[in-house]
Design an enzyme around this catalytic site. Sequence first.
Site, PDB file in Angstrom:
ATOM      1  CG  ASP A  18      51.418  36.690  38.764  1.00  0.00           C
ATOM      2  OD1 ASP A  18      52.638  36.653  38.937  1.00  0.00           O
ATOM      3  OD2 ASP A  18      50.807  37.746  38.463  1.00  0.00           O
ATOM      4  CE  LYS A 116      53.522  39.786  37.824  1.00  0.00           C
ATOM      5  NZ  LYS A 116      52.237  40.234  38.358  1.00  0.00           N
ATOM      6  CB  CYS A 161      50.073  38.795  35.151  1.00  0.00           C
ATOM      7  SG  CYS A 161      49.578  40.076  36.352  1.00  0.00           S
TER       8      CYS A 161
HETATM    9  C1  VGL Z   1      46.801  39.805  38.046  1.00  0.00           C
HETATM   10  C2  VGL Z   1      45.091  41.291  38.303  1.00  0.00           C
HETATM   11  C3  VGL Z   1      45.720  41.859  39.380  1.00  0.00           C
HETATM   12  C4  VGL Z   1      47.370  38.657  37.275  1.00  0.00           C
HETATM   13  C5  VGL Z   1      47.452  40.367  39.106  1.00  0.00           C
HETATM   14  O1  VGL Z   1      48.241  37.939  37.819  1.00  0.00           O
HETATM   15  O2  VGL Z   1      46.947  38.462  36.117  1.00  0.00           O
HETATM   16  N1  VGL Z   1      45.634  40.281  37.641  1.00  0.00           N
HETATM   17  N2  VGL Z   1      46.906  41.394  39.779  1.00  0.00           N
END
Ligand code: VGL
Length: 214
Positions: A18, A116, A161
């Site tokens: 991410d 995702k 994540c």
């Molecule tokens: C994430 C919170 C919400 C992450 C993704 O990538 O850690 N954290 N969505």
Amino acid sequence: MTSSAIDVRPDDVLLVIDVQNDFCSGGKLAVPDGEAVVPLINRIAGSFEHVILTQDWHPAGHLSFASTHPGKAPFESGDVSYGKQTLWPDHCVQKTSGAELVSSLHIPKAELILRKGFRKEIDSYSAFFENDRKTSTGLAGYLSERQFRRVFLAGLAYDFCVGFSAIDARRLGFEAIVIKDASRAIDTGDSLETIEKEFQDTGVVTISSNVLTN
Ligand code: VGL
Ligand code: ZN
């Protein structure tokens, strides 16, 4: 945290989690110092033969957004069908610039981009299982078919994540090694202590990038 040298092997894979605009400065869910991971990850990726990227990829009105729950504010907890869910600012909405991978992330050899969190009613921190802990992303099957044995992880965010993915990798029988200096945490509530305790309980190893050799 282990400090002995780790020799990167051809059956290792680097999971870059991410690294998206919304998790960097100026983004909708900016992780403190999030963009600092980019040059380091670019460098580390050079040591790996195989790299996979993930992308948080939510539809508008996603269940994890506080804005979807009247009266709730970001970073509060909400009750959803599968239990408690931290509620977030709207982020990584499909096809917005915030959802794009950071443009300075330079890993042309990445073999797969796994998206995702695309189901409106289920969030997904882990790259393996969504937050109902049952719905699979298919990544475990992919890694097994490719015969990868060790999963190294870096990116955003360390306590969500990255951490959830590492713990699931370990539970699925892969070795899981988090490159701590190439990750940054959101640090909300007790998220950081909780994830590190789970690393210990499940056998997730954390390292500094300087122990990687190849
Ligand atoms: C994430 C919170 C919400 C992450 C993704 O990538 O850690 N954290 N969505
Ligand atoms: Zn998200």
